[in-house]
Design a protein around this motif. Structure first.
Motif, PDB file in Angstrom:
ATOM      1  N   VAL A   1       0.841  -1.203   0.000  1.00 23.00           N
ATOM      2  CA  VAL A   1       0.000   0.000   0.000  1.00 23.00           C
ATOM      3  C   VAL A   1       0.873   1.249   0.000  1.00 23.00           C
ATOM      4  O   VAL A   1       0.596   2.234  -0.699  1.00 23.00           O
ATOM      5  N   ARG A   2       1.936   1.210   0.771  1.00 21.82           N
ATOM      6  CA  ARG A   2       2.858   2.359   0.813  1.00 21.82           C
ATOM      7  C   ARG A   2       3.465   2.612  -0.561  1.00 21.82           C
ATOM      8  O   ARG A   2       3.540   3.768  -1.007  1.00 21.82           O
ATOM      9  N   TRP A   3       3.875   1.556  -1.247  1.00 15.87           N
ATOM     10  CA  TRP A   3       4.466   1.741  -2.571  1.00 15.87           C
ATOM     11  C   TRP A   3       3.425   2.202  -3.585  1.00 15.87           C
ATOM     12  O   TRP A   3       3.740   2.964  -4.496  1.00 15.87           O
ATOM     13  N   MET A   4       2.191   1.761  -3.407  1.00 14.90           N
ATOM     14  CA  MET A   4       1.132   2.266  -4.272  1.00 14.90           C
ATOM     15  C   MET A   4       0.989   3.775  -4.106  1.00 14.90           C
ATOM     16  O   MET A   4       0.868   4.522  -5.086  1.00 14.90           O
ATOM     17  N   LEU A   5       1.015   4.249  -2.853  1.00 15.66           N
ATOM     18  CA  LEU A   5       0.897   5.681  -2.602  1.00 15.66           C
ATOM     19  C   LEU A   5       2.087   6.451  -3.178  1.00 15.66           C
ATOM     20  O   LEU A   5       1.925   7.556  -3.720  1.00 15.66           O
ATOM     21  N   ILE A   6       3.267   5.887  -3.066  1.00 15.25           N
ATOM     22  CA  ILE A   6       4.448   6.558  -3.601  1.00 15.25           C
ATOM     23  C   ILE A   6       4.363   6.668  -5.127  1.00 15.25           C
ATOM     24  O   ILE A   6       4.710   7.708  -5.719  1.00 15.25           O
ATOM     25  N   ILE A   7       3.881   5.611  -5.767  1.00 18.34           N
ATOM     26  CA  ILE A   7       3.717   5.659  -7.227  1.00 18.34           C
ATOM     27  C   ILE A   7       2.675   6.696  -7.610  1.00 18.34           C
ATOM     28  O   ILE A   7       2.860   7.469  -8.567  1.00 18.34           O
ATOM     29  N   VAL A   8       1.578   6.752  -6.860  1.00 21.55           N
ATOM     30  CA  VAL A   8       0.552   7.763  -7.125  1.00 21.55           C
ATOM     31  C   VAL A   8       1.124   9.159  -6.929  1.00 21.55           C
ATOM     32  O   VAL A   8       0.814  10.093  -7.680  1.00 21.55           O
TER      33      VAL A   8
END
Length: 419
Positions: free
Chosen positions: A83-90
């Motif tokens: 989830v953290r990496w998803m947010l960073i990509i966003v």
């Protein structure tokens, strides 16, 4: 069972403390501070009817990106790796989108559109797949519906960016209309079973806090715009007074929202429990767009006043300086009404006074932007003062209810312990 445990932990529990806002969420918001700043500068440079419409479309798009991500982090645990990496990509793609804002209706429309579509479709698909892997078919199907709706609007975003010109604004407006309509239709899709709104439950305290934090960021952006311009100008009596007027306006906006709105909204949605999805949709998804729009106009108005504090008031400055607090008062009125408050006459009177000022200002001889903004601040300050005398009784009742709830919970806990 042990193999699925890490996947299950991708989602928030509903236990005590589970609605805490994570540091990664605050870090994520930084991209949107930049986006709001870009929107304010775009409007300052395009003070025309078409420029206002362009800014409005992009503002709604930016808010729509942020609020959908907030819904996702309300369901998922942002402190887990995927989830953290998803947010960073966003964040990264959001930065690409934000840099395109100044030229989104000229040379960088496709950059804006592609970044927007990638975020909306990609993030929703990620959550749908995560729910499916956990073995929760109902929320997974809900996210599939959301992904389909974003896929339906995508051709309008991309097509508008390709054709450019007036058709671009029209097509992007259609795309947003589709997306704004989707939640009210519960993301209905042919041949897929429709679910009730209760299926979109949220952690109320988290949603309310996230919305409040975004308001702080937006107000902070207003300070950034004002401070930047003041630092570049010559220091004069008028420029100092204009800076003070801008700062006072920001404080008044903060008081209108946070003194008697934000905390009550948090308590209201927490008490709603099974109705939290409906409140989150109306109060924190739709109505807060009006509030953010008022803050953006405030930043633009402060910029115009600081640039030419002693010049005669032109039509654009008059419209922006009076419209910003009027729109913000409207947003606060609807927001507070949606969380169980009555229709606040102070807000209605303030909006009427600002409208009267806008109509009468051209007939006032020698009116300058500096004088105008202080008159506007006086009107808003009067609304704040009235609320300070009207609201305490209601707030005390809320506090009393909270204390009663705490006493009952304590008595219940003691009863269970005695048994």
């Amino acid at each position: 069972m042990t193999a699925t445990l890490p996947i299950v932990r991708l989602f928030r529990s509903r236990g005590p403390g589970s609605d805490r806002v994570a540091f990664i969420e605050l870090f994520f918001d930084l991209v949107f501070v930049f986006a709001v700043t870009q929107l304010a500068h775009h409007l300052i440079e395009h003070l025309t009817p078409s420029g206002v419409l362009e800014t409005l479309v992009m503002l709604v798009a930016v808010w729509w990106l942020w609020i959908y991500t907030t819904w996702v982090t309300n369901w998922m645990n942002p402190e887990r790796g995927p989830v953290r990496w998803m947010l960073i990509i966003v964040m990264l793609v959001g930065l690409v989108l934000s840099t395109a804002i100044p030229e989104a209706f000229t040379d960088r429309g496709l950059q804006f559109a592609l970044a927007y579509v990638v975020i909306q479709v990609g993030r929703s698909a990620f959550v749908a797949i995560s729910y499916r892997r956990v073995g929760l078919p109902v929320p997974a199907a809900n996210l599939v519906r959301i992904t389909i709706w974003f896929g339906f609007s995508a051709p309008f975003w991309i097509g508008g960016a390709i054709v450019g010109g007036t058709p671009q604004l029209m097509l992007w407006t259609v795309a947003l209309a589709i997306e704004l309509l989707a939640p009210t239709l519960l993301y209905r899709v042919p041949f897929m079973k429709t679910v009730a709104l209760e299926a979109f439950d949220v952690a109320g305290a988290h949603m309310a806090e996230r919305a409040g934090l975004f308001m702080i960021l937006a107000l902070g952006e207003s300070i950034i715009v004002t401070g930047t311009l003041f630092s570049r100008n010559e220091i004069t009596t008028s420029s100092v007074l204009a800076l003070l007027a801008a700062f006072a306006g920001t404080i008044l906006f903060w008081l209108l929202y946070f003194s008697h709105g934000a905390e009550h909204g948090s308590r209201f949605i927490q008490r709603a429990q099974s109705d939290s999805g409906r409140i989150a949709r109306l109060t924190y998804t739709y109505l807060h767009m009006i509030l953010v729009g008022g803050v953006v106009l405030l930043a633009v108005g402060d910029d115009l006043v600081l640039a030419h504090p002693d010049d005669p008031v032109d039509a654009a400055t008059l419209a922006i300086v009076t419209a910003a607090p009027a729109l913000y008062l409207l947003g606060n009125l609807l927001f507070k009404r949606s969380i169980g408050r009555p229709w606040l006459r102070s807000h209605l009177v303030g909006m009427a006074a600002l409208t009267a000022l806008w109509l009468a200002a051209p007939a006032i001889p020698g009116l300058t932007p500096l004088a105008l903004t202080w008159i506007v601040n006086g009107i808003v300050a009067l609304v704040v003062v009235i609320d300070e005398y009207v609201w305490p009784t209601a707030e005390d009742e809320d506090a009393g209810e909270d204390e009663d709830d705490a006493v009952r919970a304590d008595e219940s806990e003691r009863g269970r312990a005695a048994e």
